[in-house]
Design an enzyme around this catalytic site. Structure first.
Site, mmCIF file in Angstrom:
data_model
loop_
_atom_site.group_PDB
_atom_site.id
_atom_site.type_symbol
_atom_site.label_atom_id
_atom_site.label_comp_id
_atom_site.label_asym_id
_atom_site.label_seq_id
_atom_site.Cartn_x
_atom_site.Cartn_y
_atom_site.Cartn_z
ATOM 1 C CD GLU A 1 80.387 -5.926 77.647
ATOM 2 O OE1 GLU A 1 80.523 -6.511 76.578
ATOM 3 O OE2 GLU A 1 80.465 -4.680 77.745
ATOM 4 C CB THR B 1 81.086 -9.345 74.661
ATOM 5 O OG1 THR B 1 80.457 -10.185 75.623
ATOM 6 C CG2 THR B 1 80.366 -9.504 73.331
ATOM 7 N N GLY B 2 83.488 -9.385 72.352
ATOM 8 C CA GLY B 2 84.130 -8.593 71.301
ATOM 9 C C GLY B 2 85.326 -9.321 70.729
ATOM 10 C CB THR C 1 90.152 -7.481 72.399
ATOM 11 O OG1 THR C 1 89.954 -6.427 71.468
ATOM 12 C CG2 THR C 1 91.598 -7.483 72.859
ATOM 13 C CE LYS D 1 83.389 -3.671 78.884
ATOM 14 N NZ LYS D 1 83.562 -4.209 77.528
ATOM 15 N N GLY D 2 80.263 -1.446 75.733
ATOM 16 C CA GLY D 2 78.881 -1.781 75.441
ATOM 17 C C GLY D 2 78.383 -1.323 74.103
ATOM 18 N N GLY E 1 87.484 -6.184 76.519
ATOM 19 C CA GLY E 1 87.937 -5.048 75.730
ATOM 20 C C GLY E 1 87.174 -3.794 76.122
ATOM 21 N N GLY F 1 78.110 -3.100 71.781
ATOM 22 C CA GLY F 1 77.157 -4.166 71.503
ATOM 23 C C GLY F 1 75.946 -3.981 72.409
HETATM 24 C C1 5RP Z 1 81.251 -4.971 73.878
HETATM 25 C C2 5RP Z 1 82.451 -4.212 74.342
HETATM 26 C C3 5RP Z 1 83.746 -4.538 73.665
HETATM 27 O O1 5RP Z 1 84.679 -4.875 74.642
HETATM 28 C C4 5RP Z 1 84.196 -3.335 72.885
HETATM 29 O O2 5RP Z 1 83.220 -3.003 71.921
HETATM 30 C C5 5RP Z 1 85.549 -3.598 72.198
HETATM 31 O O3 5RP Z 1 85.401 -4.537 71.174
HETATM 32 P P1 5RP Z 1 86.640 -5.060 70.328
HETATM 33 O O4 5RP Z 1 87.496 -5.862 71.256
HETATM 34 O O5 5RP Z 1 86.012 -5.907 69.249
HETATM 35 O O6 5RP Z 1 87.380 -3.878 69.778
HETATM 36 O O7 5RP Z 1 82.409 -3.388 75.223
HETATM 37 O O8 5RP Z 1 80.126 -4.602 74.625
#
Ligand code: 5RP
Length: 225
Positions: free
Chosen positions: A103, A25-26, A28, A94-95, A82, A97
Site C-alpha cells: 500500500e 485494499t478494504g 471502500t 493504514k494497514g 481507504g 490488514g
Molecule cells: C487496509 C487498509 C484499509 O484501507 C483500511 O483498513 C480501511 O478499510 P475500510 O475501507 O474497509 O474501512 O489500510 O490495509
C-alpha cells in the site's frame, strides 16, 4: 449508495484512458474497484491496474479489469485507497490488514494518491482509535519492540487468527501492534519508525496523500494537501 461507496464512486471519476491505477485494499477500495470496472465497461476506458493485495487483485480480475504486476512498473498515475484514521493535515493510519508494504509503495509511486473514507475515520491524532501496525524483519522483532518501548510504546507481536502462531504479513514480515504515548504526534512518530532498524514498513502515512474525500451522510468534503 452508502458513504463509502459514494466517495469511491467520486474517485472513480478521476480515471482516464491510458492511466495505470493502483487499487487499495478494504471495503471502500472494493467499491472503487467496482466503479472503475463499471466505467471501463460503460465508457470503454483503456486502463491497467496494479493491486496492493492478492484479494484486491482477485476482485479486480473478477470485475474484468486488467491487473499488471508491480514488478513491471516504475510509477503509476493514480492510487486510491481507504484508511483507518485520517487527521486534518492528511496524515493517515493504514494497514489494519496485512498489506501495508504494498500500500505504501503504491501510494508513494503515484502522481496522485486519493484517500476515500467516511467521516468515522477522522481523528485529531494518529493512534487515537487504533494501534499502529509495524512490520518487522522476523528475527528483529524483540529488538524493535525494545527500542520502541524506550519511547513509551506498549504492545506486542500480532498473533494469527487461531492465536496459535504469530501472524505473517503478505510481505513475509512479523507485525508489532503498538500504542504510543499521546504526546507523540504523526511527524515524530513517522520519523521514529522510519529511523528504527529492523522495521520494514509501518502504518503511518505522513505527507503522502494528495487528497482525501470524506463522505458524511451523502455529502462529500474534499481535503487537499
Ligand atoms: C487496509 C487498509 C484499509 O484501507 C483500511 O483498513 C480501511 O478499510 P475500510 O475501507 O474497509 O474501512 O489500510 O490495509
Amino acid at each position: 449508495m452508502n458513504d463509502k461507496e459514494l466517495v469511491a464512486f467520486e474517485a472513480a471519476k478521476l480515471a482516464k484512458s491510458g492511466m495505470v491505477i493502483g487499487l487499495g485494499t478494504g471495503s471502500t477500495a472494493n467499491y472503487f474497484i467496482e466503479h472503475l470496472a463499471k466505467r471501463q465497461a460503460d465508457e470503454g476506458l483503456k486502463i491497467s491496474t496494479v493491486a496492493s493485495s492478492t484479494i484486491s487483485a482477485m476482485k479486480a480480475k473478477s470485475c474484468g479489469l486488467k491487473v499488471v504486476s508491480i514488478a513491471q512498473l516504475k510509477r503509476i498515475d493514480l492510487y486510491v485507497d481507504g484508511a483507518d484514521e485520517i487527521t486534518h493535515n492528511l496524515s493517515l493510519l493504514k494497514g489494519r490488514g496485512q498489506d501495508l508494504v504494498m500500500e505504501k509503495l503504491l501510494a508513494k509511486a503515484a502522481d496522485q494518491f486519493i484517500v476515500v473514507a467516511d467521516k468515522s475515520k477522522l481523528v485529531s491524532r494518529i493512534g487515537e482509535k487504533f494501534i499502529i501496525p509495524i512490520e518487522v524483519i522476523p528475527s528483529a522483532w524483540q529488538m524493535v519492540k525494545h527500542q520502541l518501548e524506550k519511547h513509551g510504546a506498549q504492545g506486542d507481536i500480532r498473533l494469527n487468527a487461531g492465536k496459535d502462531n504469530v501472524a505473517i504479513s503478505a510481505h513475509g514480515s512479523y507485525v508489532l501492534d503498538m500504542q504510543f504515548p499521546a504526546n507523540i504526534y504523526d511527524e515524530a512518530l513517522n520519523t521514529l519508525l522510519n529511523n528504527t532498524p529492523g522495521i520494514v514498513e509501518h502504518g503511518v502515512f505522513y505527507g503522502i496523500a494528495s487528497q482525501v474525500l470524506i463522505a458524511d451522510n451523502g455529502n462529500i468534503e474534499v481535503m487537499s494537501a
